[in-house]
Design an enzyme around this catalytic site. Structure first.
Site, PDB file in Angstrom:
ATOM      1  N   CYS A 197      12.648 121.266  26.739  1.00 52.89           N
ATOM      2  CA  CYS A 197      12.867 119.816  26.842  1.00 52.89           C
ATOM      3  C   CYS A 197      13.718 119.338  25.672  1.00 52.89           C
ATOM      4  O   CYS A 197      13.463 119.710  24.528  1.00 52.89           O
ATOM      5  CB  CYS A 197      11.521 119.086  26.856  1.00 52.89           C
ATOM      6  SG  CYS A 197      11.723 117.304  27.039  1.00 52.89           S
ATOM      7  N   CYS A 209       9.403 115.016  20.735  1.00 53.43           N
ATOM      8  CA  CYS A 209       8.019 114.538  20.569  1.00 53.43           C
ATOM      9  C   CYS A 209       7.250 115.524  19.675  1.00 53.43           C
ATOM     10  O   CYS A 209       7.110 116.708  20.023  1.00 53.43           O
ATOM     11  CB  CYS A 209       7.338 114.407  21.934  1.00 53.43           C
ATOM     12  SG  CYS A 209       8.358 113.524  23.146  1.00 53.43           S
ATOM     13  N   CYS A 257       4.569 118.051  20.904  1.00 53.79           N
ATOM     14  CA  CYS A 257       4.720 118.735  22.193  1.00 53.79           C
ATOM     15  C   CYS A 257       5.240 120.165  22.094  1.00 53.79           C
ATOM     16  O   CYS A 257       6.307 120.421  21.529  1.00 53.79           O
ATOM     17  CB  CYS A 257       5.634 117.916  23.108  1.00 53.79           C
ATOM     18  SG  CYS A 257       5.724 118.647  24.766  1.00 53.79           S
ATOM     19  N   CYS A 303      -1.576 116.369  39.708  1.00 53.60           N
ATOM     20  CA  CYS A 303      -0.569 115.746  38.837  1.00 53.60           C
ATOM     21  C   CYS A 303       0.495 116.767  38.465  1.00 53.60           C
ATOM     22  O   CYS A 303       0.203 117.785  37.830  1.00 53.60           O
ATOM     23  CB  CYS A 303      -1.247 115.192  37.596  1.00 53.60           C
ATOM     24  SG  CYS A 303      -0.088 114.381  36.491  1.00 53.60           S
ATOM     25  N   CYS A 363       0.202 112.527  41.644  1.00 53.24           N
ATOM     26  CA  CYS A 363       0.656 111.916  40.401  1.00 53.24           C
ATOM     27  C   CYS A 363       1.811 112.767  39.897  1.00 53.24           C
ATOM     28  O   CYS A 363       1.836 113.975  40.128  1.00 53.24           O
ATOM     29  CB  CYS A 363      -0.483 111.906  39.381  1.00 53.24           C
ATOM     30  SG  CYS A 363       0.013 111.273  37.757  1.00 53.24           S
ATOM     31  N   CYS A 411      -0.282 105.240  35.329  1.00 56.40           N
ATOM     32  CA  CYS A 411      -1.169 106.044  34.486  1.00 56.40           C
ATOM     33  C   CYS A 411      -0.532 106.061  33.109  1.00 56.40           C
ATOM     34  O   CYS A 411       0.567 106.615  32.946  1.00 56.40           O
ATOM     35  CB  CYS A 411      -1.299 107.454  35.057  1.00 56.40           C
ATOM     36  SG  CYS A 411      -2.224 108.583  33.987  1.00 56.40           S
ATOM     37  N   ARG A 453      -9.510 108.189  31.179  1.00 58.74           N
ATOM     38  CA  ARG A 453      -9.631 109.655  31.291  1.00 58.74           C
ATOM     39  C   ARG A 453      -9.833 110.325  29.941  1.00 58.74           C
ATOM     40  O   ARG A 453      -9.041 110.141  29.010  1.00 58.74           O
ATOM     41  CB  ARG A 453      -8.394 110.247  31.983  1.00 58.74           C
ATOM     42  CG  ARG A 453      -8.527 111.766  32.185  1.00 58.74           C
ATOM     43  CD  ARG A 453      -7.420 112.345  33.050  1.00 58.74           C
ATOM     44  NE  ARG A 453      -7.311 111.622  34.291  1.00 58.74           N
ATOM     45  CZ  ARG A 453      -6.227 110.974  34.673  1.00 58.74           C
ATOM     46  NH1 ARG A 453      -5.151 110.996  33.942  1.00 58.74           N
ATOM     47  NH2 ARG A 453      -6.217 110.299  35.808  1.00 58.74           N
TER      48      ARG A 453
HETATM   49  N1  SAM Z   1       8.161 114.967  29.761  1.00 60.61           N
HETATM   50  C1  SAM Z   1       7.415 113.898  30.307  1.00 60.61           C
HETATM   51  C2  SAM Z   1       7.155 112.811  29.293  1.00 60.61           C
HETATM   52  O1  SAM Z   1       7.039 113.102  28.105  1.00 60.61           O
HETATM   53  O2  SAM Z   1       7.055 111.661  29.701  1.00 60.61           O
HETATM   54  C3  SAM Z   1       6.119 114.306  30.952  1.00 60.61           C
HETATM   55  C4  SAM Z   1       5.267 115.400  30.348  1.00 60.61           C
HETATM   56  S1  SAM Z   1       4.562 115.092  28.765  1.00 60.61           S
HETATM   57  C5  SAM Z   1       3.972 116.674  28.335  1.00 60.61           C
HETATM   58  C6  SAM Z   1       3.130 114.097  29.140  1.00 60.61           C
HETATM   59  C7  SAM Z   1       2.226 113.680  28.013  1.00 60.61           C
HETATM   60  O3  SAM Z   1       1.438 114.764  27.574  1.00 60.61           O
HETATM   61  C8  SAM Z   1       2.854 113.168  26.732  1.00 60.61           C
HETATM   62  O4  SAM Z   1       3.296 111.856  26.839  1.00 60.61           O
HETATM   63  C9  SAM Z   1       1.682 113.252  25.769  1.00 60.61           C
HETATM   64  O5  SAM Z   1       0.922 112.068  25.777  1.00 60.61           O
HETATM   65  C10 SAM Z   1       0.867 114.408  26.341  1.00 60.61           C
HETATM   66  N2  SAM Z   1       0.878 115.568  25.443  1.00 60.61           N
HETATM   67  C11 SAM Z   1       1.896 116.434  25.275  1.00 60.61           C
HETATM   68  N3  SAM Z   1       1.595 117.361  24.340  1.00 60.61           N
HETATM   69  C12 SAM Z   1       0.351 117.081  23.902  1.00 60.61           C
HETATM   70  C13 SAM Z   1      -0.515 117.667  22.931  1.00 60.61           C
HETATM   71  N4  SAM Z   1      -0.146 118.714  22.216  1.00 60.61           N
HETATM   72  N5  SAM Z   1      -1.752 117.134  22.754  1.00 60.61           N
HETATM   73  C14 SAM Z   1      -2.128 116.047  23.483  1.00 60.61           C
HETATM   74  N6  SAM Z   1      -1.350 115.450  24.400  1.00 60.61           N
HETATM   75  C15 SAM Z   1      -0.118 115.940  24.615  1.00 60.61           C
HETATM   76  C1  DTB Z   2      -1.691 113.123  29.760  1.00 56.78           C
HETATM   77  O1  DTB Z   2      -1.952 112.028  29.234  1.00 56.78           O
HETATM   78  N1  DTB Z   2      -2.087 114.312  29.290  1.00 56.78           N
HETATM   79  C2  DTB Z   2      -1.590 115.372  30.119  1.00 56.78           C
HETATM   80  C3  DTB Z   2      -0.871 114.617  31.264  1.00 56.78           C
HETATM   81  N2  DTB Z   2      -0.969 113.262  30.858  1.00 56.78           N
HETATM   82  C4  DTB Z   2       0.468 115.003  31.678  1.00 56.78           C
HETATM   83  C5  DTB Z   2      -0.793 116.384  29.400  1.00 56.78           C
HETATM   84  C6  DTB Z   2      -1.512 117.018  28.233  1.00 56.78           C
HETATM   85  C7  DTB Z   2      -0.635 118.092  27.692  1.00 56.78           C
HETATM   86  C8  DTB Z   2      -1.286 118.887  26.609  1.00 56.78           C
HETATM   87  C9  DTB Z   2      -0.370 119.929  26.060  1.00 56.78           C
HETATM   88  C10 DTB Z   2       0.054 120.955  27.066  1.00 56.78           C
HETATM   89  O2  DTB Z   2      -0.794 121.517  27.793  1.00 56.78           O
HETATM   90  O3  DTB Z   2       1.251 121.286  27.100  1.00 56.78           O
HETATM   91 FE1  SF4 Z   3       9.643 116.629  26.513  1.00 53.91          FE
HETATM   92 FE2  SF4 Z   3       7.206 117.158  25.679  1.00 53.91          FE
HETATM   93 FE3  SF4 Z   3       8.365 114.908  24.916  1.00 53.91          FE
HETATM   94 FE4  SF4 Z   3       7.613 115.239  27.523  1.00 53.91          FE
HETATM   95  S1  SF4 Z   3       6.280 115.110  25.734  1.00 53.91           S
HETATM   96  S2  SF4 Z   3       9.552 114.415  26.748  1.00 53.91           S
HETATM   97  S3  SF4 Z   3       7.956 117.437  27.741  1.00 53.91           S
HETATM   98  S4  SF4 Z   3       9.038 116.982  24.380  1.00 53.91           S
END
Ligand code: SAM
Ligand code: DTB
Ligand code: SF4
Length: 343
Positions: A65, A69, A72, A109, A140, A200, A272
């Site tokens: 990606c 973030c 992430c 989802c 979702c 959501c 949630r």
């Molecule tokens: N790329 C899209 C976005 O960021 O909108 C969708 C997927 S992204 C992984 C969805 C959500 O997962 C993020 O907004 C964040 O709140 C959550 N998330 C990602 N990594 C995480 C982590 N290490 N611990 C907790 N929540 C996480």
């Molecule tokens: C949300 O609030 N948490 C989920 C879902 N929406 C997409 C994602 C959590 C991701 C945790 C890190 C991972 O598994 O990559």
């Molecule tokens: Fe990309 Fe992760 Fe950020 Fe979603 S949360 S935009 S997958 S870096």
């Protein structure tokens, strides 16, 4: 209700949308039992008690990606060992959805590591939505930023919910993401709402944010014209290689307080208990349910990281007398409607 918990509704059927930050902080500062009691009162006024909605996640496009973030594992900028995978084929998605349905999930989802989806990919994802919907599951998707037209395409395909998190307060957001703004996120949420999709939207606890940041996130969510139907409260999963790999622990009671404040401020929403459950004791999860959480991510994997296995969750729910949504229940109040004069 405890005198120190503020009113939660503008009228018996309309939740408040005029929360102030001091009011939200005051909720967090209540004695723990007063806060939980207040949250439980609100929960029972608006929801069937002891019922838990279960959503299963699937990463349909993983890693690489372009966004930064800091939490992430899927950002191309961090060495986290997550292997990049192209958009999954329809058959595999459907197979995973069938497994989720058989395990008892009611919502599926689909998550993609995009900044925003490209037109060709969105068309393929719309097909996935149609097919998963035809299995009788709620659908979702979380695909990053959407334009109004993209949101309408997903709605037309039968999408039920779109997940797009604000993650934290506007002030703290700038410390964790530089490649898109809080305003961008709000614009996507507006496009999603405008298209008639359920929203959501939630955040993450444990990124180094302050209590005030947590309160401000909830104020932003609760003061949207319409509350999100679903509010995921994630505990940061500290993934090695990300900038937040060594983020400090947050007091578990502070996590529970965040759930309770979300419940009080957005009484109709499904709150949630989201990422981070593998690091939580059964007792902490029970407290989160007591604080008004009525939804979980269900299935061995979140997107790229682990989640409690299905058997463990079934056992936990059974030990607590909690019933998965859709399997019948002992309570009486229809979801989203105040049952006995919520105040
Ligand atoms: N790329 C899209 C976005 O960021 O909108 C969708 C997927 S992204 C992984 C969805 C959500 O997962 C993020 O907004 C964040 O709140 C959550 N998330 C990602 N990594 C995480 C982590 N290490 N611990 C907790 N929540 C996480
Ligand atoms: C949300 O609030 N948490 C989920 C879902 N929406 C997409 C994602 C959590 C991701 C945790 C890190 C991972 O598994 O990559
Ligand atoms: Fe990309 Fe992760 Fe950020 Fe979603 S949360 S935009 S997958 S870096």
């Amino acid at each position: 209700m405890s005198a120190s918990v503020p009113r939660t509704c503008a009228s018996p059927t309309d939740p408040r949308h005029d929360w102030t930050v001091p009011e939200a902080v005051a909720l967090f500062e209540l004695p723990f039992t007063d806060l939980i009691f207040g949250a439980q009162r609100v929960h029972r006024a608006w929801h069937t008690p002891n019922t838990v909605q279960m959503s299963t996640l699937l990463s349909i496009k993983t890693g690489a990606c372009p966004e930064d973030c800091a939490y992430c594992p899927q950002s191309v900028r961090y060495q986290t060992g997550v292997a990049a995978e192209a958009l999954m084929g329809l058959d595999e998605v459907l197979e995973r959805a069938r497994v989720a349905r058989a395990a008892g999930a009611t919502r599926f989802c689909m998550g993609a590591a995009y900044r925003s989806p490209k037109a060709r990919d969105l068309e393929r994802i719309a097909q996935m939505v149609r097919a998963v919907s035809a299995l009788g599951l709620q659908t979702c998707a979380t695909l990053g930023m959407l334009s109004p037209a993209q949101a309408r395409t997903l709605k037309d395909a039968g999408l039920d919910y779109y997940n797009h998190n604000l993650d934290s307060s506007e002030d703290f957001y700038a410390e964790i993401i530089s490649t898109r703004s809080y305003r961008d996120r709000l614009e996507t949420l507006a496009a999603v709402r405008e298209a008639g999709l359920n929203v959501c939207c939630g955040g993450i606890v444990g990124m180094g944010e302050s209590r005030t940041d947590r309160a401000k996130l909830l104020v932003t969510l609760a003061n949207l014209t319409q509350h999100p139907e679903s509010v995921p409260i994630n505990q940061l999963v500290r993934v090695p290689g990300t900038p937040l790999e060594a983020a400090a622990d947050v007091d578990p009671f502070e996590f529970v307080r965040t759930i309770a404040a979300a419940r009080i401020m957005m009484p109709r929403a499904q709150v949630r208990l989201s990422a981070g459950r593998t690091a939580m004791s059964d007792e902490l999860q029970a407290l989160a349910f007591l604080a008004g959480a009525n939804s979980i991510f269900y299935g061995e994997k979140l997107l790229t990281t682990g989640n409690p296995d299905v058997e463990r969750d079934r056992t936990l729910l059974a030990r607590l007398g909690l019933v998965p949504e859709g399997l019948g229940h002992a309570g009486t109040a229809p979801a989203g409607t105040p049952a006995h004069g919520a105040a």
